[in-house]
Design a protein around this motif. Structure first.
Motif, PDB file in Angstrom:
ATOM      1  N   ASP A 144       0.874  -1.181   0.000  1.00 23.60           N
ATOM      2  CA  ASP A 144       0.000   0.000   0.000  1.00 23.60           C
ATOM      3  C   ASP A 144       0.908   1.226   0.000  1.00 23.60           C
ATOM      4  O   ASP A 144       1.676   1.437   0.931  1.00 23.60           O
ATOM      5  CB  ASP A 144      -0.887  -0.019   1.242  1.00 23.60           C
ATOM      6  CG  ASP A 144      -1.986   1.017   1.206  1.00 23.60           C
ATOM      7  OD1 ASP A 144      -1.745   2.148   0.734  1.00 23.60           O
ATOM      8  OD2 ASP A 144      -3.098   0.709   1.687  1.00 23.60           O
ATOM      9  N   VAL A 145       0.825   2.028  -1.060  1.00 27.18           N
ATOM     10  CA  VAL A 145       1.732   3.175  -1.216  1.00 27.18           C
ATOM     11  C   VAL A 145       1.081   4.510  -0.873  1.00 27.18           C
ATOM     12  O   VAL A 145       1.603   5.563  -1.204  1.00 27.18           O
ATOM     13  CB  VAL A 145       2.351   3.213  -2.639  1.00 27.18           C
ATOM     14  CG1 VAL A 145       3.210   1.982  -2.867  1.00 27.18           C
ATOM     15  CG2 VAL A 145       1.283   3.339  -3.720  1.00 27.18           C
ATOM     16  N   ARG A 146      -0.033   4.461  -0.170  1.00 27.03           N
ATOM     17  CA  ARG A 146      -0.695   5.691   0.262  1.00 27.03           C
ATOM     18  C   ARG A 146       0.039   6.284   1.468  1.00 27.03           C
ATOM     19  O   ARG A 146       0.975   5.701   1.996  1.00 27.03           O
ATOM     20  CB  ARG A 146      -2.157   5.405   0.617  1.00 27.03           C
ATOM     21  CG  ARG A 146      -2.959   4.915  -0.581  1.00 27.03           C
ATOM     22  CD  ARG A 146      -4.369   4.541  -0.208  1.00 27.03           C
ATOM     23  NE  ARG A 146      -4.359   3.486   0.803  1.00 27.03           N
ATOM     24  CZ  ARG A 146      -5.349   3.266   1.663  1.00 27.03           C
ATOM     25  NH1 ARG A 146      -6.435   4.023   1.644  1.00 27.03           N
ATOM     26  NH2 ARG A 146      -5.272   2.288   2.538  1.00 27.03           N
ATOM     27  N   GLU A 147      -0.432   7.413   1.921  1.00 25.09           N
ATOM     28  CA  GLU A 147       0.114   8.063   3.103  1.00 25.09           C
ATOM     29  C   GLU A 147      -0.445   7.389   4.365  1.00 25.09           C
ATOM     30  O   GLU A 147      -1.526   6.794   4.316  1.00 25.09           O
ATOM     31  CB  GLU A 147      -0.221   9.556   3.089  1.00 25.09           C
ATOM     32  CG  GLU A 147       0.469  10.321   1.976  1.00 25.09           C
ATOM     33  CD  GLU A 147       1.987  10.220   2.034  1.00 25.09           C
ATOM     34  OE1 GLU A 147       2.558  10.389   3.141  1.00 25.09           O
ATOM     35  OE2 GLU A 147       2.601   9.979   0.985  1.00 25.09           O
ATOM     36  N   PRO A 148       0.272   7.478   5.480  1.00 25.68           N
ATOM     37  CA  PRO A 148      -0.184   6.817   6.707  1.00 25.68           C
ATOM     38  C   PRO A 148      -1.613   7.160   7.118  1.00 25.68           C
ATOM     39  O   PRO A 148      -2.363   6.275   7.539  1.00 25.68           O
ATOM     40  CB  PRO A 148       0.826   7.286   7.761  1.00 25.68           C
ATOM     41  CG  PRO A 148       2.081   7.501   6.982  1.00 25.68           C
ATOM     42  CD  PRO A 148       1.608   8.079   5.661  1.00 25.68           C
ATOM     43  N   TYR A 149      -2.019   8.426   6.989  1.00 21.31           N
ATOM     44  CA  TYR A 149      -3.379   8.783   7.394  1.00 21.31           C
ATOM     45  C   TYR A 149      -4.425   8.080   6.523  1.00 21.31           C
ATOM     46  O   TYR A 149      -5.518   7.748   7.001  1.00 21.31           O
ATOM     47  CB  TYR A 149      -3.591  10.306   7.390  1.00 21.31           C
ATOM     48  CG  TYR A 149      -3.694  10.924   6.016  1.00 21.31           C
ATOM     49  CD1 TYR A 149      -4.923  11.058   5.374  1.00 21.31           C
ATOM     50  CD2 TYR A 149      -2.547  11.373   5.353  1.00 21.31           C
ATOM     51  CE1 TYR A 149      -5.022  11.615   4.114  1.00 21.31           C
ATOM     52  CE2 TYR A 149      -2.642  11.938   4.090  1.00 21.31           C
ATOM     53  CZ  TYR A 149      -3.874  12.054   3.477  1.00 21.31           C
ATOM     54  OH  TYR A 149      -3.955  12.595   2.218  1.00 21.31           O
ATOM     55  N   GLU A 150      -4.099   7.823   5.253  1.00 23.61           N
ATOM     56  CA  GLU A 150      -5.029   7.107   4.382  1.00 23.61           C
ATOM     57  C   GLU A 150      -5.104   5.639   4.785  1.00 23.61           C
ATOM     58  O   GLU A 150      -6.180   5.041   4.830  1.00 23.61           O
ATOM     59  CB  GLU A 150      -4.567   7.201   2.929  1.00 23.61           C
ATOM     60  CG  GLU A 150      -4.610   8.589   2.333  1.00 23.61           C
ATOM     61  CD  GLU A 150      -3.985   8.631   0.959  1.00 23.61           C
ATOM     62  OE1 GLU A 150      -4.750   8.773  -0.017  1.00 23.61           O
ATOM     63  OE2 GLU A 150      -2.734   8.503   0.860  1.00 23.61           O
ATOM     64  N   TYR A 151      -3.950   5.068   5.054  1.00 18.66           N
ATOM     65  CA  TYR A 151      -3.837   3.664   5.446  1.00 18.66           C
ATOM     66  C   TYR A 151      -4.630   3.395   6.726  1.00 18.66           C
ATOM     67  O   TYR A 151      -5.388   2.437   6.814  1.00 18.66           O
ATOM     68  CB  TYR A 151      -2.353   3.346   5.641  1.00 18.66           C
ATOM     69  CG  TYR A 151      -2.024   1.928   6.015  1.00 18.66           C
ATOM     70  CD1 TYR A 151      -1.873   0.952   5.034  1.00 18.66           C
ATOM     71  CD2 TYR A 151      -1.826   1.572   7.340  1.00 18.66           C
ATOM     72  CE1 TYR A 151      -1.527  -0.342   5.374  1.00 18.66           C
ATOM     73  CE2 TYR A 151      -1.480   0.279   7.691  1.00 18.66           C
ATOM     74  CZ  TYR A 151      -1.333  -0.677   6.696  1.00 18.66           C
ATOM     75  OH  TYR A 151      -0.995  -1.965   7.040  1.00 18.66           O
ATOM     76  N   VAL A 152      -4.473   4.273   7.714  1.00 18.33           N
ATOM     77  CA  VAL A 152      -5.157   4.118   8.994  1.00 18.33           C
ATOM     78  C   VAL A 152      -6.671   4.181   8.798  1.00 18.33           C
ATOM     79  O   VAL A 152      -7.429   3.493   9.481  1.00 18.33           O
ATOM     80  CB  VAL A 152      -4.670   5.193   9.996  1.00 18.33           C
ATOM     81  CG1 VAL A 152      -5.543   5.237  11.235  1.00 18.33           C
ATOM     82  CG2 VAL A 152      -3.228   4.918  10.386  1.00 18.33           C
ATOM     83  N   GLY A 153      -7.117   4.953   7.824  1.00 18.80           N
ATOM     84  CA  GLY A 153      -8.542   5.081   7.548  1.00 18.80           C
ATOM     85  C   GLY A 153      -9.176   3.821   6.995  1.00 18.80           C
ATOM     86  O   GLY A 153     -10.388   3.639   7.086  1.00 18.80           O
TER      87      GLY A 153
END
Length: 107
Positions: free
Chosen positions: A21-30
């Protein structure tokens, strides 16, 4: 470009595929695909040694844009990588499960 549709990705995921997953941490946590390893797009070039060379890598982002660029980079570096068309949005839209919050594989 090496891309894979969500249904084909889901089958590979069910078989234990490596998911990046290459998204940003805040996206991943969501919300992220269960078992996905977080490595934001900007970190990938410096962490190629942390990725498996002996198995296919499925690269996912929110919609498929960032994952295509990372997939190109990985393929040029000799990895067997595929971008998930539609990304996490497509995964969720197909009714598949997501995990919210931090994950043990988060980087």
């Amino acid at each position: 470009m090496s891309e894979v549709v969500v249904d084909a990705f889901a089958a590979a995921h069910a078989d234990g595929a490596f998911v990046l997953d290459v998204r940003e941490p805040y996206e991943y946590v969501g919300g992220h695909v269960p078992g996905a390893r977080l490595m934001p797009v900007g970190h990938v070039p410096a962490h190629l040694q942390d990725l498996p060379r002996d198995e296919r890598i499925y690269v996912i982002c929110a919609s498929g844009n960032r994952s295509r660029g990372v997939t190109d980079l990985l393929r040029r570096a000799g990895f067997d990588a595929y971008s998930v068309i539609g990304g996490t949005s497509g995964w969720i839209g197909s009714g598949r499960p997501v995990v919210a919050g931090q994950h043990p594989n988060a980087a």
